[in-house]
Enzyme design. Structure first.
Site, short mmCIF file in Angstrom:
data_model
loop_
_atom_site.label_atom_id
_atom_site.label_comp_id
_atom_site.label_asym_id
_atom_site.label_seq_id
_atom_site.Cartn_x
_atom_site.Cartn_y
_atom_site.Cartn_z
N GLU A 11 -9.67 7.66 4.53
CA GLU A 11 -8.63 7.31 5.49
C GLU A 11 -8.32 8.48 6.42
OE1 GLU A 11 -5.14 5.32 3.36
OE2 GLU A 11 -6.27 6.34 1.81
N ASP A 30 0.85 -1.19 0.00
CA ASP A 30 0.00 0.00 0.00
C ASP A 30 0.90 1.25 0.00
OD1 ASP A 30 -2.20 1.66 0.03
OD2 ASP A 30 -3.17 0.69 1.74
C1 BGC Z 1 -5.18 3.01 0.54
C2 BGC Z 1 -5.51 1.96 -0.48
C3 BGC Z 1 -5.51 2.55 -1.86
C4 BGC Z 1 -4.19 3.23 -2.12
C5 BGC Z 1 -4.12 3.91 -3.46
C6 BGC Z 1 -3.95 3.76 0.17
O1 BGC Z 1 -3.71 4.80 1.04
O2 BGC Z 1 -5.02 2.42 1.79
O3 BGC Z 1 -6.75 1.39 -0.19
O4 BGC Z 1 -5.75 1.56 -2.80
O5 BGC Z 1 -3.96 4.21 -1.14
O6 BGC Z 1 -4.88 5.04 -3.51
C1 BGC Z 2 -3.70 9.75 -2.02
C2 BGC Z 2 -4.50 8.51 -1.76
C3 BGC Z 2 -3.76 7.66 -0.85
C4 BGC Z 2 -3.35 8.41 0.40
C5 BGC Z 2 -2.40 7.60 1.20
C6 BGC Z 2 -3.40 10.45 -0.72
O1 BGC Z 2 -2.65 11.59 -0.94
O2 BGC Z 2 -4.38 10.58 -2.88
O3 BGC Z 2 -4.76 7.80 -2.93
O4 BGC Z 2 -4.53 6.57 -0.53
O5 BGC Z 2 -2.71 9.60 0.12
O6 BGC Z 2 -2.64 7.56 2.53
#
Ligand code: BGC
Ligand code: BGC
Length: 847
Positions: free
Chosen positions: A543, A344
């Site tokens: 997140e 990830d």
């Molecule tokens: C997320 C994943 C996601 C990835 C790409 C990560 O932060 O945990 O679920 O697929 O980013 O965006």
């Molecule tokens: C990105 C997400 C990713 C996340 C990681 C963001 O800046 O756009 O895709 O999952 O960071 O935690």
């Protein structure tokens, strides 16, 4: 907006929330590894201690995808002809933020991704044709053999987690939690197929879906990405979704059909962290790990899922990304997973002994491809150097490359040609097509859960309906996070062409039946309605932003309760309609309303709600409720107090309404986002608001207002913002003054920094200072930027990317002055709010 309970901020219940996370991260991750030359020993392969799985106790599966002899011969030829740098390139995935086709040509990268905030040509909102043309650009760069290279075609991954949800105009399906309420694997497969087709229109080959998390604590902000807390229910969907996306389990040449690669994520126990902390640690037993979180891998493997994404989180103190016993021992060997494993977003940086720039441990643990969005150059150089010295064995590199090539061959990538030449490419009428929207609308109908109905629903279509509350006509709000933008924030209805809001659906249904509807967010009306639908619930988050201390709806979002109350006092029956990613304590709404419907996060087809709520002109239902709770609903903000409604509960139009016995209502103390550091004029408990000067001037802690600081040089008063006296106003007569927010347990904001989250400061400037600096600091470092701080007519939300503060010198792992605003000269300004987030109105330049 009125804040009913006085708006106490709370970090109290899980004060430790952030503190606890920092502790975990600090113990699990030495952030500064010794330089390459000093780390001569090979990464350890002999593991011992907590967090080591015993593969023998896990079920053995059989991966159904046959290894084709021609493909294996092709792989062998490629492995013998590719140079070491070319092989390393295959192991790397870069984000569109930070990579160009020229880079792909030069470094032979195996993959690119588009993160939640990225888009082609630097535009997150780029129209569909730009996605396809960018796909062609990267493809052509990857197959360019003019430098004598092997020209392995690249694959592009995207988070199509509820439809092709990064793309304007795509069908947005309900988030997984809503789908969990349907109990309908057949519909899941159709959703997968429709999503795959829409992805293929814009040229991508790979989705980071389905999320097969089995959330056990819904304080986790990603709970809605999981179908259910019940492992069997999740497992009953995973095979269907993988089949919908990828086609038959043993299928070959996917790109010749309407398919894409799937990725089950996040392996393992992303939904099992202690206290539901995102990216946290799970201290459960190996049996629970296997039986709860491991169960969805049975259908995933049976359906030949091509890729698996490893979780940010840890098990028994050990980060998954470095856990060889689970990735290699359990997944690849015991479960026979024959695809490739991707990490990830910079998750390798959290493995003990690793940094974002260097982590051979992840490869040795079994990661085949590094998601190194903005760090790919360093990761590439580091892996290459270690491979050259033999520190990383060639056998591991060859195995990882072979796994990636095998998946690319299964895809048919070597024969498929440029993305724009493949089936479905460029058929833009498939994006958000009527057929796909109908599937989504069916899913919306089937996901609604009826918790209460005192003979109010269905509404007769000929009635006069008032539609009130928040988010009634707001497609972004009903779609949740991971929609166009990462957090799903900062969007307008115009960015959802073809979509239907909740209001659109209700108004057209009643108008079609000869009734009338009025849209009135505050619940006031011109003509007395027969009934009111009051929409309320959560706002979009993804997140980080979604984690909560308790299972209570944020106090700031309970405004519509007062509307329900008022309507009720006027004798107007109320239907409460809740938009939410999870079950929450909302007893006041359940008591106030005559009917209560959970809509989850329905997505672009809000019309599905009216299909069920609004009957025909005789008042008979057109569609019944069939959804039932995919997890228990809490009685109080604390799940330990037991369930109000059990898993599987859900009424329908055949249910008899018993007299309603009022539910207990309690004062919700600590609702709210733990990343709000100043709001409603107060700081979280154990934090301080301080005014500092220069030299020996005594600092002043501001508790009540009015107050004076720096021997009267600064006067502090209250100012209205959101709620009455919700801001603090600082009138500085002259000289240097510094406003601080101080917390005594330093925050570790490392993860938020890596994720591009911003420090948001909402300010109104009545009189601009001579100059100002804004930022965060710790005892040993600080990151401050020049802040122009112009006079403003109202409050403006300024954002500084945390990354910028790190660049400016702050140690983001040790922050105890998360907010510092220093001004020079006479000035007058008010601070309304300080928090972390993504929704800045003005992003400050990081010079
Ligand atoms: C997320 C994943 C996601 C990835 C790409 C990560 O932060 O945990 O679920 O697929 O980013 O965006
Ligand atoms: C990105 C997400 C990713 C996340 C990681 C963001 O800046 O756009 O895709 O999952 O960071 O935690």
């Amino acid at each position: 907006m009125k804040n009913l309970s006085g708006g106490r901020l709370g970090l109290n219940a899980r004060t430790s929330g952030l503190g606890m996370m920092s502790a975990l991260l600090l113990s699990g991750c030495a952030t500064v590894p010794p330089p390459l030359a000093e780390r001569t020993e090979a990464p350890s392969q002999v593991e011992s201690g907590a967090g080591i799985a015993n593969p023998e106790i896990w079920p053995a599966y059989e991966y159904p995808v046959p290894n084709q002899p021609e493909d294996e011969a092709h792989i062998a030829r490629l492995l013998s002809s590719m140079t070491l740098p070319e092989k390393i390139g295959q192991l790397i995935q870069a984000d569109l933020c930070c990579v160009s086709p020229e880079d792909v040509r030069e470094f032979n990268l195996g993959s690119i991704l588009v993160g939640g905030n990225s888009g082609p040509y630097g535009d997150d909102f780029a129209p569909a044709p730009a996605w396809l043309s960018a796909a062609d650009d990267f493809y052509h760069a990857s197959v360019d053999t003019s430098d004598g290279g092997a020209g392995v075609p690249i694959i592009w991954g995207t988070d199509a987690v509820h439809g092709h949800s990064n793309i304007i105009g795509a069908t947005i399906f309900p988030h997984n939690i809503g789908l969990g309420a349907m109990r309908d694997p057949e519909l899941i497969e159709r959703i997968g197929a429709a999503t795959a087709a829409e992805i293929r229109v814009t040229g991508q080959e790979w989705t980071f879906a389905p999320t097969v998390a089995v959330p056990q604590d819904f304080r986790w902000g990603r709970s809605y990405e999981g179908y259910s807390s019940d492992p069997e229910l999740v497992a009953s969907y995973v095979g269907a979704m993988v089949r919908g996306l990828q086609g038959p389990a043993d299928g070959d040449n996917l790109l010749a059909g309407p398919y894409v690669l799937a990725s089950t994520k996040h392996f393992l126990a992303d939904g099992g962290t202690d206290n539901g902390v995102d990216q946290g640690d799970s201290s459960i037993s190996e049996e629970e790990l296997r039986d709860i979180h491991g169960l969805p891998y049975r259908p995933a493997i049976a359906e030949g899922v091509s890729t698996v994404m490893v979780s940010f989180s840890g098990w028994q103190g050990r980060k998954m990304t470095g856990n060889q016993s689970l990735i290699t021992g359990v997944l690849k060997e015991r479960m026979d997973f024959g695809g490739f494993v991707v990490s990830d977003w910079n998750a390798h940086g959290q493995v003990a002994g690793c940094t974002n720039e260097s982590c051979p441990q992840a490869l040795m643990a079994g990661i085949d491809m590094y998601m190194a969005p903005d760090t790919w150059r360093d990761v590439y150089a580091d892996l290459l150097a270690r491979a050259e010295t033999g520190e990383i064995p060639m056998s591991r590199i060859d195995d990882a490359v072979a796994r990636i090539l095998r998946v690319k061959m299964r895809l048919g990538l070597f024969e498929a040609g440029a993305p724009s030449t493949r089936p479905l490419s460029g058929q833009y009428d498939l994006l958000g097509s009527a057929e796909h929207r109908e599937i989504a609308r069916e899913a919306v109908r089937s996901s609604l859960v009826l918790l209460k109905n005192q003979d109010i629903l269905p509404l007769a279509s000929g009635s006069r309906v008032l539609v009130a509350g928040e988010g009634t006509d707001d497609i972004a709000r009903q779609s949740g996070g991971w929609t166009i933008t990462w957090q799903g924030t900062g969007l307008e209805n115009s960015q959802f062409p073809g979509a239907t809001s909740i209001w659109d659906g209700i108004s057209s249904a009643v108008e079609a039946g000869g009734g009338s509807a009025q849209l009135s967010p505050d619940g006031s009306f011109t003509a007395r309605p027969d009934v009111a639908v009051v929409v309320f619930g959560e706002e979009p988050y993804a997140e980080f932003q979604g984690d909560r201390e308790t299972l209570a709806l944020d106090n700031a979002l309970t405004g519509p309760y007062a509307t329900m109350q008022r309507l009720r006092e006027q004798g107007i029956p109320v239907v409460a309609l809740m938009i939410t990613g999870r079950p929450l304590y909302v007893n006041p709404a359940l008591n106030l309303a005559d009917a209560f419907v959970v809509a989850w996060l329905p997505g672009s087809e809000g019309g599905g709600i009216a299909d069920v709520l609004v009957g025909d002109s005789s008042g008979a239902a057109r569609h019944d409720f069939t959804g039932t709770l995919p997890t228990a609903w809490p009685l109080t903000p604390d799940m330990d107090d037991g369930a109000l409604y059990d898993f599987g509960f859900g009424l329908n139009y055949g249910s008899t309404a018993n007299a309603w016995a009022d539910l207990p209502e309690i004062e919700v103390e600590s609702a709210g986002d733990t990343r709000v550091w100043f709001a409603n004029g107060t700081v979280p408990s154990s934090w301080s608001l301080l005014v500092n000067g220069t030299g020996d001037e005594a600092q002043t802690r501001i508790t009540g207002v009015p107050a004076q600081a720096l021997s009267g040089r600064v006067r502090v008063t209250a100012e209205n913002f959101v709620v009455q006296e919700g801001a603090r106003r600082f009138a500085v007569a002259e000289g240097t003054s510094s406003i601080h927010l101080r917390n005594f347990n330093p925050l570790n904001l490392d993860r938020e920094t890596n994720a591009d989250i911003m420090l948001l400061t909402t300010l109104r400037v009545f009189d601009a200072p001579d100059s100002a600096m804004l930022g965060s600091a710790g005892d040993t470092s600080s990151g401050m930027i020049n802040f122009p701080m112009p006079q403003t007519n109202g409050f403006v939300r300024y954002g500084i990317p945390l990354k910028c503060l790190r660049t400016r010198g702050a140690d983001m792992t040790q922050v105890n002055l998360p907010f510092v605003l220093t001004t020079e000269g006479e000035t007058d300004f008010a601070i309304g709010e300080v928090r972390l987030g993504m929704d800045a109105e003005v992003i400050l330049a990081c010079e």
